[in-house]
Design a protein around this motif. Structure first.
Motif, mmCIF file in Angstrom:
data_model
loop_
_atom_site.group_PDB
_atom_site.id
_atom_site.type_symbol
_atom_site.label_atom_id
_atom_site.label_comp_id
_atom_site.label_asym_id
_atom_site.label_seq_id
_atom_site.Cartn_x
_atom_site.Cartn_y
_atom_site.Cartn_z
ATOM 1 N N ARG A 53 15.662 -1.187 12.610
ATOM 2 C CA ARG A 53 16.391 -2.444 12.960
ATOM 3 C C ARG A 53 16.932 -3.437 11.867
ATOM 4 O O ARG A 53 18.097 -3.852 11.934
ATOM 5 C CB ARG A 53 15.550 -3.139 13.734
ATOM 6 C CG ARG A 53 16.297 -4.561 14.488
ATOM 7 C CD ARG A 53 15.083 -5.520 15.242
ATOM 8 N NE ARG A 53 14.836 -4.644 16.360
ATOM 9 C CZ ARG A 53 15.504 -4.687 17.580
ATOM 10 N NH1 ARG A 53 16.620 -5.354 17.701
ATOM 11 N NH2 ARG A 53 15.206 -3.726 18.613
ATOM 12 N N ARG A 103 4.181 -2.830 12.909
ATOM 13 C CA ARG A 103 5.164 -1.776 13.573
ATOM 14 C C ARG A 103 6.402 -1.579 12.573
ATOM 15 O O ARG A 103 6.433 -2.437 11.573
ATOM 16 C CB ARG A 103 5.969 -2.273 14.674
ATOM 17 C CG ARG A 103 5.189 -2.116 16.034
ATOM 18 C CD ARG A 103 5.862 -2.916 17.328
ATOM 19 N NE ARG A 103 7.031 -3.825 16.964
ATOM 20 C CZ ARG A 103 6.495 -4.965 16.581
ATOM 21 N NH1 ARG A 103 5.296 -5.499 16.770
ATOM 22 N NH2 ARG A 103 7.417 -5.712 16.400
ATOM 23 N N VAL A 112 10.162 -1.583 11.626
ATOM 24 C CA VAL A 112 11.059 -2.400 11.866
ATOM 25 C C VAL A 112 12.170 -2.257 10.695
ATOM 26 O O VAL A 112 13.555 -2.915 10.742
ATOM 27 C CB VAL A 112 10.869 -4.055 11.676
ATOM 28 C CG1 VAL A 112 9.837 -4.159 12.877
ATOM 29 C CG2 VAL A 112 10.406 -4.249 10.539
ATOM 30 N N HIS A 163 16.916 2.782 15.597
ATOM 31 C CA HIS A 163 17.740 1.580 16.371
ATOM 32 C C HIS A 163 18.873 1.893 16.632
ATOM 33 O O HIS A 163 19.749 2.131 15.639
ATOM 34 C CB HIS A 163 17.454 0.325 15.394
ATOM 35 C CG HIS A 163 18.182 -0.925 15.886
ATOM 36 N ND1 HIS A 163 17.930 -1.472 17.093
ATOM 37 C CD2 HIS A 163 19.093 -1.452 15.364
ATOM 38 C CE1 HIS A 163 18.923 -2.648 17.204
ATOM 39 N NE2 HIS A 163 19.538 -2.660 16.242
ATOM 40 N N ASP A 187 0.718 -1.049 0.158
ATOM 41 C CA ASP A 187 -0.059 -0.031 0.071
ATOM 42 C C ASP A 187 0.748 1.318 0.072
ATOM 43 O O ASP A 187 0.321 2.437 0.031
ATOM 44 C CB ASP A 187 -0.831 0.043 1.113
ATOM 45 C CG ASP A 187 -1.665 -1.280 1.434
ATOM 46 O OD1 ASP A 187 -1.735 -1.867 2.325
ATOM 47 O OD2 ASP A 187 -2.390 -1.462 0.274
ATOM 48 N N SER A 194 9.688 7.181 16.809
ATOM 49 C CA SER A 194 10.355 6.278 17.878
ATOM 50 C C SER A 194 11.802 6.499 17.678
ATOM 51 O O SER A 194 12.362 7.488 17.049
ATOM 52 C CB SER A 194 10.371 4.970 17.246
ATOM 53 O OG SER A 194 10.594 4.776 15.907
ATOM 54 N N GLN A 252 4.907 7.369 5.401
ATOM 55 C CA GLN A 252 4.328 6.139 4.968
ATOM 56 C C GLN A 252 4.944 5.789 3.347
ATOM 57 O O GLN A 252 4.914 4.862 3.024
ATOM 58 C CB GLN A 252 3.026 6.331 4.888
ATOM 59 C CG GLN A 252 2.218 6.352 6.220
ATOM 60 C CD GLN A 252 2.238 5.098 7.179
ATOM 61 O OE1 GLN A 252 1.476 4.230 6.545
ATOM 62 N NE2 GLN A 252 2.498 5.075 8.359
ATOM 63 N N SER A 264 6.926 -4.727 10.430
ATOM 64 C CA SER A 264 6.533 -6.184 10.893
ATOM 65 C C SER A 264 5.520 -7.040 10.478
ATOM 66 O O SER A 264 5.931 -8.211 10.422
ATOM 67 C CB SER A 264 6.406 -5.964 12.462
ATOM 68 O OG SER A 264 5.220 -5.435 12.679
ATOM 69 N N PRO A 300 -3.373 -3.072 10.440
ATOM 70 C CA PRO A 300 -3.312 -1.789 11.517
ATOM 71 C C PRO A 300 -2.366 -2.129 12.544
ATOM 72 O O PRO A 300 -1.843 -1.257 13.195
ATOM 73 C CB PRO A 300 -4.835 -1.866 11.890
ATOM 74 C CG PRO A 300 -5.636 -2.276 10.911
ATOM 75 C CD PRO A 300 -4.790 -3.599 10.447
ATOM 76 N N ASN A 354 3.254 7.321 15.444
ATOM 77 C CA ASN A 354 4.204 7.476 16.462
ATOM 78 C C ASN A 354 5.624 7.660 16.034
ATOM 79 O O ASN A 354 6.154 7.009 15.059
ATOM 80 C CB ASN A 354 3.882 6.475 17.486
ATOM 81 C CG ASN A 354 2.635 5.894 17.570
ATOM 82 O OD1 ASN A 354 1.976 6.677 18.378
ATOM 83 N ND2 ASN A 354 2.172 4.807 17.237
#
Lengths: 646, 371
Positions: B110, B105, B107, B193, B62, B190, B341, B98, B102, B188
């Motif tokens: 990382r 997460r 990743v 990493h 998407d 963050s 996104q 991940s 919805p 959100n």
């Protein structure tokens, strides 16, 4: 930090740095949300959209807030809140009686899932991290409550093992606060370093815990300061639980229900509405293990509480207004003109009366059925606005009656005055007022009541819009002009604010353009239904609904295999709900008997954007298939007549 | 650091000074600048391998960026034509999410750190060049951080027979930057990493937090989300000044006035200035600020410092270097970020014209010149 120029811009609870300011701005009426019974000895879940007030509610029960409130208890600004907390048994003249421990789940718990361990090890690390953090938060809270320094005075706190049950040997209880602090720190440090390390082999040595042991220590007689229990009561509050992974959340809830701790445990999470996680763990029963989840917006939206919400919000607004250093504003609501009965609007309403009454007379010229009703309106006294609304309401009722008698072929007797009185409900008058505003370009979105409704029962949303209005008020004060905003100015400011919000959607929200397209489809459907001349869903439609059965199908992965188009719908609906564009309400039994619904109302700011009324109650049932069509084609009105009153 | 004509001069003399085996790492994307740096370095001549590692970002079905697949393919074609027989094109995929749905997460950060697992992945090269022009920040922060870690670790423990040099290349074009927009930012923020360790610990919850955001245009949503994550006690915004547009600082001040002074109520004296086109100056300013706060707040247990770079990629390198170095000294410091996104780009009528306006920067972060 500098003094606030516009105190409405000081938004969320976490970011109001001083406890005194936070408490001064906190509306005591928010405490009405709390259940009357079993507050302190079971699990209670609180849900809301972002900015709904969950964290503020929790913060009031933390040690620093309680101490501050106790210290200011004689101050007028804090008296009401102090009294409410006293009534809850949390405070007395001797000080706080509750140790409130707040733990945010918005930290790095979810990242444990990304580590290359098997699931059982990840679960154990999750519990380890929770245990360590809960212990650290408890120690810090205990010292704060006793006005001691953290971590220097940890030796003065003692933690005893619970009287009953086994306790793991690796937890140093009984022990001093320092022993437990060192234990918890080393666990937390080890896990955090593992999560964040560039070294892939670092994490092999970590131990894990089987469950949330530390909860067993959350008893007043286990936490002592210099040999004496520090409080009578303990409350553990987990904030942002939705930020855990689905599995972590499930494990946490299962543990809480299995443990049946004898302390109050509150959990705050964002309402997702389309997540199977909203179903609580099987085997737990409402009333025994947990209280029925409280949805903050739903609570405020009920007719019993909507007035209370307005009172709470107005109270918060007044407190904020008084903080502004550039202007002396005692009452925020007092700066918002509430009426349209002034001379500047009389001509407009008189014109409306003329046009509407002529329309009615033309429509009913071939029958005497409505003679007495029309007479009633001609004799009506009141301001031009009141009379215009009355005429417009009459037009709606006549339209309804015409449709009824056409169906029954009963061209009936003339209708009496009393029948008009009976049929002219609040919702019909509300629809009439709305239609007049649209047709004759009269302000509609103004005044403290409408502003409160525009907040969609969300405190942060209210503060955002009130902040825009307050900006104008303080500017007027600076220029020594009148600080009362006219209805058209209020509406103009609010329209600009919502337009900006609308334009930000593609930038701020995942799949923003599709979200806008979907919301536009809901708007078109609502508009089509609202504009029907007989106003069947007076004052108007502002939402849609899916049956709970359809909702369960949507979130069922097996059903989505058969209907892959549902994936996109879920993505868009989830984005709308989690960003508070649609207000979701689950398990509502309205309309058809035996059916329960997930109702999705447009956030009230979208009603302003789309020019819809602000009242709740009007929604249309839809199926997932219909909504999927909307995603592709938008809303297409049915072929039979309807809509387009004006 | 070298830029413009000096970029070409530097690489010419550097590559001609001996046999240099290069691994050029770039992100696979629609940005027309994707291959410019690599083309310039290949054009500088010299002997040795010229491998190219293309990092593919798996953003899910998407992602709005999928709309520009034709531009991506055009870039890959240019890359293939450039490399010819000079080296190999290697690819590595980095999963950004991940899962689906919805509850997924981020990743990517990382996974980007896992592109190079240990020093043996780099030993065959004398130089690693990371071209960040078409790479999201959340990716290159962790990628560069991990490489710096591997190089330092190998040097400390004498682990590798050959420790490569690390360079970063950026193709700057402010006009083009304005044509590329974030589409839908994450809910959100963050910590990147590798750069968030001590910042979320309950044990240090009471320690003051200082946030140093480097400002750029149109990033209000990002700043709000990062603010929510960090919940700072003090904010020191960095304004890019001096800058090519002398009014840029004023324009940023106007754009963020309400956020900075009404919502966050920052003190004007907290504002820091760093040259728009000199990441090393940003590095020095940030380094100095963090050390100052740690010294002043020492009696309170020090402070936690969080840097975020919602500005140009060039300045973000300065932020990364400062955080990496301060972290190594044991200070509690991290990088906070929020991803988009996806991205969209306006129609570009004349790609050639855009490319002519690109200025190349090269930064030598680790290796021989520091010995």
């Amino acid at each position: 930090m500098r003094e606030p120029r516009n105190p409405f811009r000081m938004r969320t609870s976490e970011h109001i740095e001083s406890e005194a300011t936070f408490l001064r701005l906190f509306g005591p009426g928010v405490l009405d949300l709390l259940p009357k019974e079993n507050l302190w000895d079971r699990v209670q879940i609180f849900r809301s959209a972002p900015g709904g007030g969950k964290t503020s509610l929790f913060r009031v029960f933390t040690p620093a807030a309680l101490l501050t409130l106790h210290g200011f208890r004689a101050n007028e600004d804090y008296k009401e809140l102090y009294q409410r907390m006293r009534d809850l048994g949390v405070l007395s003249d001797n000080g706080p009686h509750l140790l409130g421990i707040m733990l945010s789940c918005a930290r790095n718990y979810a990242m444990l899932d990304d580590l290359g361990f098997d699931q059982s090890r990840k679960d154990r690390l999750f519990f380890s991290l929770l245990n360590a953090r809960l212990m650290l938060a408890t120690l810090r809270g205990a010292l704060t409550l006793k006005n001691l320094r953290y971590p220097e005075d940890l030796e003065r706190v003692n933690i005893l093992a619970p009287a009953y049950g086994d306790f793991p040997v690796h937890v140093p209880v009984p022990g001093s606060g320092k022993d437990l602090y060192d234990w918890a720190c080393s666990i937390e440090r080890g896990i955090c370093e593992t999560i964040d390390s560039f070294n892939p082999s670092y994490h092999e040595a970590l131990q894990g815990h089987d469950t949330l042991y530390v909860l067993s220590l959350m008893k007043p007689d286990c936490i002592l300061c210099e040999g004496v229990p520090i409080v009578d009561r303990i409350l553990v509050m987990f904030d942002d639980v939705h930020k855990l992974t689905a599995l972590q959340r499930q494990k946490l809830l299962e543990t809480l229900f299995d443990y049946r701790p004898s302390v109050g445990i509150w959990l705050a999470e964002r309402l997702e509405a389309l997540s199977p996680d909203e179903l609580l763990a099987p085997g737990a029963t409402t009333g025994r293990e947990y209280g029925k989840p409280i949805n903050l917006e739903d609570f405020w939206r009920t007719s019993a509480n909507s007035r209370r919400f307005e009172y709470v919000i107005t109270n918060i607004a007044d407190k904020r207004s008084r903080l502004a250093y550039d202007a002396q504003i005692e009452s925020f609501a007092g700066c918002l003109q509430e009426f349209l009965d002034g001379t500047e609007w009389q001509d407009r309403f008189n014109e409306a009366i003329k046009i509407i009454s002529e329309r009615i007379r033309t429509k009913i010229r071939s029958t005497k059925r409505y003679e007495k009703w029309v007479e009633d309106r001609e004799m009506l006294e009141g301001t031009p606005r009141q009379r215009a609304i009355a005429w417009r309401a009459l037009e709606i009722l006549i339209e309804r009656d015409i449709r009824k008698i056409q169906l029954s072929f009963d061209f009936g007797l003339p209708l009496e005055h009393e029948e008009l009185e009976q049929k002219e409900s609040f919702s019909v008058r509300a629809a009439a007022e709305f239609f007049i505003a649209r047709e004759f370009n009269v302000p509609y979105y103004f005044g403290i009541s409408r502003l409160t409704t525009l907040a969609s029962s969300n405190i942060e949303q209210f503060l955002a819009f009130a902040g825009d209005l307050f900006e104008e008020i303080i500017s007027a004060a600076l220029l020594k002009r009148q600080t009362i905003l006219t209805p058209q100015r209020q509406e103009s400011i609010l329209k600009e604010a919502v337009q900006q919000r609308w334009e930000e959607i593609p930038r701020k929200i995942p799949n923003g353009r599709e979200v806008q397209k979907f919301l536009e489809a809901i708007h078109q459907c609502a508009r089509w239904e609202t504009d029907r001349p007989n106003a069947p869903y007076a004052p108007g439609v502002t939402g849609i609904a899916l049956t709970m059965e359809d909702r369960d199908k949507l979130i069922d992965p097996k059903v989505r295999l058969v209907h892959p188009e549902y994936e996109r719908l879920i993505l868009i609906l989830s984005a709308c709900i989690s960003h508070n564009l649609l207000e979701a309400s689950l398990d509502r039994s309205q309309g058809q008997k035996g059916k329960t619904w997930m109702i999705l109302y447009l956030n009230r700011w979208l009603c302003l954007k789309f020019g819809l009324p602000l009242q709740y109650g009007g929604w249309r049932p839809k199926t997932p298939a219909e909504l999927c069509k909307w995603l592709d084609q938008g809303f297409r009105p049915p072929k039979k007549n309807g809509g387009g009153l004006l | 650091m070298k830029r413009g004509a000096d970029f070409n001069n530097f690489w010419k003399s550097y590559l001609l000074s001996g046999n240099r085996n290069l691994l050029y790492v770039l992100g696979r994307g629609f940005d027309p600048r994707m291959c410019i740096g690599f083309g310039a370095i290949l054009g500088a001549g010299g002997y040795g391998v010229r491998n190219c590692l293309v990092i593919e970002f798996d953003e899910g079905p998407d992602s709005p960026s999928r709309r520009h697949i034709s531009l991506v393919e055009k870039n890959l074609k240019i890359l293939k034509n450039l490399i010819q027989f000079r080296g190999e094109i290697l690819t590595k995929s980095v999963r950004m999410w991940s899962g689906d749905g919805p509850g997924r997460r981020r990743v990517g950060s990382r996974n980007a750190a896992a592109v190079f697992w240990d020093i043996s992945d780099l030993e065959n090269y004398t130089d690693i060049v990371i071209d960040i022009s078409a790479m999201p920040r959340g990716i290159y922060f962790s990628l560069i951080g991990k490489i710096l870690y591997l190089l330092d670790h190998a040097k400390k423990n004498d682990q590798a027979r050959l420790i490569p040099n690390l360079h970063v290349v950026v193709s700057e074009n402010v006009r083009l930057d304005k044509k590329i927009r974030d589409v839908g930012i994450d809910d959100n923020a963050s910590y990147v990493h590798g750069f968030g360790r001590g910042l979320e610990m309950e044990a240090t919850e009471g320690i003051p937090k200082v946030w140093i955001p480097i400002l750029g245009e149109g990033q209000r949503g990002q700043l709000e989300r990062i603010y929510t994550l960090v919940n700072p006690d003090e904010i020191c915004p960095v304004f890019p000044s001096p800058s090519l547009n002398p009014r840029r600082g004023d324009e940023l001040l106007i754009e963020y006035r309400e956020l900075l002074f009404d919502q966050w109520r920052i003190e004007p004296k907290n504002i820091i200035y760093a040259s728009e086109q000199n990441p090393f100056e940003a590095y020095r300013q940030i380094h100095r600020t963090v050390c100052h706060y740690n010294r002043s707040l020492g009696p309170l247990g020090g402070c936690k410092s969080v840097i975020s770079a919602v500005s140009s990629k060039l300045l973000s390198i300065g932020a990364l270097l400062a955080v990496y170095e301060l972290k190594e000294t044991g200070m509690s410091v991290g990088l906070a970020h929020v991803e988009a996104q996806g991205y969209e780009i306006d129609e570009i009528e004349n790609v050639g014209c855009i490319n002519d306006q690109v200025e190349l920067f090269t930064l030598w972060l680790a290796g021989d010149c520091y010995e």
